[in-house]
Design a protein around this motif. Structure first.
Motif, short mmCIF file in Angstrom:
data_model
loop_
_atom_site.label_atom_id
_atom_site.label_comp_id
_atom_site.label_asym_id
_atom_site.label_seq_id
_atom_site.Cartn_x
_atom_site.Cartn_y
_atom_site.Cartn_z
N GLN A 172 82.10 -37.13 -1.69
CA GLN A 172 80.76 -37.31 -1.13
C GLN A 172 79.68 -37.07 -2.18
OE1 GLN A 172 80.76 -34.65 2.39
NE2 GLN A 172 80.60 -36.50 3.62
N LEU A 173 78.55 -37.79 -2.02
CA LEU A 173 77.35 -37.46 -2.79
C LEU A 173 76.86 -36.09 -2.34
CD1 LEU A 173 75.26 -40.78 -2.81
CD2 LEU A 173 76.93 -39.99 -4.49
N THR A 174 76.42 -35.28 -3.31
CA THR A 174 75.99 -33.92 -3.01
C THR A 174 74.62 -33.65 -3.61
OG1 THR A 174 78.29 -33.16 -3.03
CG2 THR A 174 76.59 -31.48 -3.17
N GLY A 175 73.69 -33.17 -2.79
CA GLY A 175 72.37 -32.77 -3.27
C GLY A 175 72.28 -31.27 -3.39
N LYS A 176 71.09 -30.76 -3.68
CA LYS A 176 70.94 -29.32 -3.88
C LYS A 176 71.17 -28.52 -2.61
CE LYS A 176 65.89 -29.25 -3.25
NZ LYS A 176 64.59 -28.87 -3.87
N ASN A 177 71.07 -29.19 -1.46
CA ASN A 177 71.30 -28.50 -0.18
C ASN A 177 72.57 -28.95 0.51
OD1 ASN A 177 68.89 -26.93 -0.33
ND2 ASN A 177 67.71 -28.71 0.35
N GLY A 178 73.46 -29.59 -0.25
CA GLY A 178 74.73 -29.98 0.34
C GLY A 178 74.90 -31.48 0.46
N THR A 179 75.73 -31.90 1.38
CA THR A 179 76.11 -33.31 1.51
C THR A 179 75.38 -34.03 2.64
OG1 THR A 179 77.99 -32.72 2.93
CG2 THR A 179 78.40 -32.89 0.55
N THR A 180 74.49 -33.34 3.34
CA THR A 180 73.72 -33.96 4.43
C THR A 180 72.28 -34.17 3.98
OG1 THR A 180 75.10 -32.97 6.15
CG2 THR A 180 72.91 -33.70 6.80
N PHE A 181 71.77 -35.39 4.20
CA PHE A 181 70.42 -35.76 3.78
C PHE A 181 69.60 -36.21 4.98
CE2 PHE A 181 73.60 -36.88 0.59
CZ PHE A 181 73.22 -36.05 -0.47
N ASP A 182 68.29 -35.98 4.91
CA ASP A 182 67.40 -36.39 5.99
C ASP A 182 66.80 -37.75 5.72
OD1 ASP A 182 66.46 -34.21 8.23
OD2 ASP A 182 67.29 -33.23 6.45
N LYS A 183 66.68 -38.53 6.77
CA LYS A 183 65.97 -39.81 6.74
C LYS A 183 64.57 -39.57 7.30
CE LYS A 183 66.00 -44.32 9.14
NZ LYS A 183 64.87 -44.03 10.03
N PRO A 184 63.51 -40.06 6.64
CA PRO A 184 62.17 -39.86 7.19
C PRO A 184 61.97 -40.63 8.49
CG PRO A 184 62.11 -41.41 5.35
CD PRO A 184 63.50 -40.84 5.39
N VAL A 204 63.59 -38.68 -1.21
CA VAL A 204 64.32 -39.24 -2.34
C VAL A 204 65.11 -38.09 -2.96
CG1 VAL A 204 64.16 -40.33 -4.61
CG2 VAL A 204 62.63 -41.04 -2.76
N TYR A 205 66.42 -38.19 -2.94
CA TYR A 205 67.28 -37.08 -3.35
C TYR A 205 67.97 -37.38 -4.68
CZ TYR A 205 66.75 -35.53 1.49
OH TYR A 205 66.24 -35.13 2.71
N GLU A 206 67.94 -36.41 -5.59
CA GLU A 206 68.80 -36.47 -6.77
C GLU A 206 70.14 -35.88 -6.37
OE1 GLU A 206 68.79 -34.30 -10.99
OE2 GLU A 206 67.31 -35.94 -10.87
N VAL A 207 71.21 -36.60 -6.67
CA VAL A 207 72.52 -36.20 -6.17
C VAL A 207 73.56 -36.22 -7.29
CG1 VAL A 207 72.06 -37.00 -3.83
CG2 VAL A 207 73.08 -38.58 -5.48
N THR A 208 74.63 -35.51 -7.04
CA THR A 208 75.79 -35.54 -7.91
C THR A 208 76.83 -36.46 -7.31
OG1 THR A 208 75.42 -33.27 -8.66
CG2 THR A 208 77.63 -34.15 -8.94
N MET A 209 77.35 -37.37 -8.13
CA MET A 209 78.39 -38.29 -7.70
C MET A 209 79.71 -37.87 -8.34
SD MET A 209 78.49 -42.43 -8.21
CE MET A 209 80.04 -43.33 -8.27
N PRO A 210 80.70 -37.48 -7.56
CA PRO A 210 81.98 -37.05 -8.14
C PRO A 210 82.56 -38.11 -9.07
CG PRO A 210 81.90 -36.51 -5.81
CD PRO A 210 80.70 -37.35 -6.09
N GLY A 211 83.00 -37.68 -10.22
CA GLY A 211 83.56 -38.60 -11.20
C GLY A 211 82.52 -39.23 -12.10
N CYS A 212 81.26 -38.83 -11.95
CA CYS A 212 80.17 -39.39 -12.75
C CYS A 212 79.41 -38.26 -13.42
CB CYS A 212 79.23 -40.21 -11.87
SG CYS A 212 77.86 -40.99 -12.75
#
Length: 517
Positions: A172-184, A204-212
């Motif tokens: 999963q994509l992961t942001g600073k607050n985990g894997t759940t993101f809010d839609k406006p 707009v979230y900066e995320v970590t992509m596993p394997g990248c």
């Protein structure tokens, strides 16, 4: 790049491409029609939440992001900004996906899977001696992520699947607050959300992509529909004077029919090194939406539930979009739903619709320009451009002909102000150097409708000199009876795609129109 174009190697797998002459040629065969997939098949008209309208894939041209790829999938067409009180939340029982083929074999190697959850907060107001649930999705002014005044919280997760979309490896994509993101929330209006640009930017979230090793970005939210087209005139047997659509000065004469509509965007930006296969620079991309195979309506829905239906069973794909225009104007009416449920690896089943297309003759008749429909069948020029990619530009090393957008990540992006509105064709015509646009991927300002009209009349063969085979498109490139000659390059739909408003960076598409100002 121009020298590179003129020294292209012969197209690979052309015979294979012809037998798989699927639908990528549609973008050029389409002629003057909408290049967005709004309500393009019988079933999808009943399920607008899973109707893909446009798919874009391009090298990011935001300052400092030149090595990133932006992928944008738009869904839920023709949204009126005033569409309350429920507006346009996406379907929590659907699976929205962006697929990438990194080795040219017509199968996905990487998939981004978006799943949504809509939580009703059931805000109440005290009325007399009772607490009564309010009827709206907002209870005052909204300014922040998951605002307390919001009565509906829309969240999503993004799975990254490597390999086959259903059986591959999931992370999963992961942001600073985990894997759940809010839609406006959708843009209800300026009294409810006074600063919508600032509010949306918080999503707009900066995320970590596993394997990248490089950080990525993700955004989901309502945007102004970025496509420009005159739908009413187009579908009314191309109700436009030939004297207008062959004269450059009328490129922006008509107003886009959907200029007052919004869509819902799913956008991902990923470093190119995390998308390409070893030794390859070209990727292919498309978007799909799937729903559960079984849906049962509840006779007694419970209070607080999102809908009255219960879903189960396997995922069933009901929407597909890679190249623009495919299902609207190439696939015959009996097979439109079938195409929406298909995958690129099976595109041979639709070959006849492209090898013997009906649209060129239709346009010849309705525009009263006899003898202009190309006679060089099958269209080897269009097969090369859209099924296999242009050799030396965006053709994978070992390509299997199939319908999808193809992007060469080694071709640098061009700043928005310098982009040729006709992409590669326009650069060949004008002696320019912009080869980062359609059909090498697709940017929001690429006028794919105008490219389609012109290419239908042989413009690809004539872009660098009448009859000159500049793109390695085959010996039968030039249509056998096209009296318009180079004037074919001037055909357009009188709506200027390049005039749309955009943001200077991710997610690029402009703020949605408000329900009230």
């Amino acid at each position: 790049m121009k020298n590179q174009i003129n020294s292209l190697r012969p197209a690979r797998s052309l015979k294979q491409g012809l037998t798989l002459v699927a639908l990528a040629t549609a973008a050029f065969m389409a002629g003057p029609t909408q290049a967005s997939s709004h309500r393009e098949a019988p079933f999808i008209t009943t399920s607008p939440k899973v109707d893909a309208t446009d798919f874009y894939m391009f090298m990011s041209y935001e300052t400092g992001r030149a090595d990133y790829v932006t992928m944008i999938a738009n869904y839920a067409p023709l949204q009126d900004a005033y569409g309350g009180p429920n507006y346009f939340a996406l379907d929590p029982d659907a699976l929205y996906e962006i697929h990438l083929d990194s080795n040219g074999d017509a199968k996905e190697d990487l998939t981004f899977q978006f799943r949504f959850k809509n939580t009703l907060k059931s805000i109440t107001r005290r009325v007399g001696d009772k607490d009564v649930a309010i009827p709206l999705v907002q209870n005052g002014t909204i300014s922040s992520v998951n605002d307390a005044k919001s009565n509906l919280r829309e969240t999503y997760t993004v799975d990254v699947v490597r390999g086959e979309r259903r059986t591959g490896t999931h992370t999963q994509l992961t942001g600073k607050n985990g894997t759940t993101f809010d839609k406006p929330m959708d843009n209800i209006g300026t009294k409810t959300i006074p600063d919508y640009p600032g509010y949306a930017a918080q999503h707009v979230y900066e995320v970590t992509m596993p394997g990248c090793a490089m950080p990525a970005k993700v955004f989901v939210g309502q945007r102004k529909d970025p496509f420009a087209v005159n739908l009413g005139a187009i579908f009314d047997n191309v109700n436009a004077p030939l004297s207008v659509i062959t004269d450059r000065k009328f490129i922006g004469a008509a107003k886009s029919t959907i200029d007052d509509k919004n869509v819902t965007t799913m956008a991902v930006e990923v470093h190119k090194s995390c998308l390409v296969a070893s030794g390859e620079t070209v990727i292919g991309g498309w978007t799909t939406a799937s729903v559960r195979q079984a849906r049962m309506l509840s006779a007694k829905p419970k209070s607080g539930h999102k809908t009255t239906d219960v879903n189960g069973g396997a995922w069933l794909q009901v929407s597909r979009l890679g190249q623009p225009l495919v299902n609207e104007v190439v696939i015959g009416l009996p097979d439109k739903d079938k195409f929406n449920g298909s995958e690129p690896k099976g595109d041979a089943q639709f070959a006849t619709y492209v090898t013997n297309p009906t649209l060129p003759g239709f346009l010849e008749d309705t525009l009263a320009i006899p003898g202009t429909a190309p006679k060089n069948l099958p269209r080897t020029d269009l097969v090369t451009v859209f099924l296999t990619g242009i050799p030396g530009v965006n053709q994978p090393k070992n390509v299997v002909g199939s319908e999808m957008l193809r992007l060469n990540t080694a071709i640098a992006p061009v700043a928005e102000a310098m982009q040729n509105r006709l992409g590669i064709m326009g650069s060949l015509r004008d002696g320019g150097t912009d080869f980062s646009g359609f059909p090498n991927g697709r940017r929001p300002k690429d006028d794919v409708v105008d490219v389609s009209i012109s290419a239908m009349m042989g413009a690809l063969c004539m872009a660098n000199g009448e009859g000159t085979n500049t793109l390695g498109l085959g010996a039968t490139c030039k249509p056998s009876n096209v009296p318009l000659g180079k004037t074919s390059l001037e055909l357009h739909d009188a709506v200027d795609q390049a005039a749309i408003s955009l943001l200077p960076g991710f997610p690029y598409l402009f703020q949605p129109l408000p329900g009230a100002k």
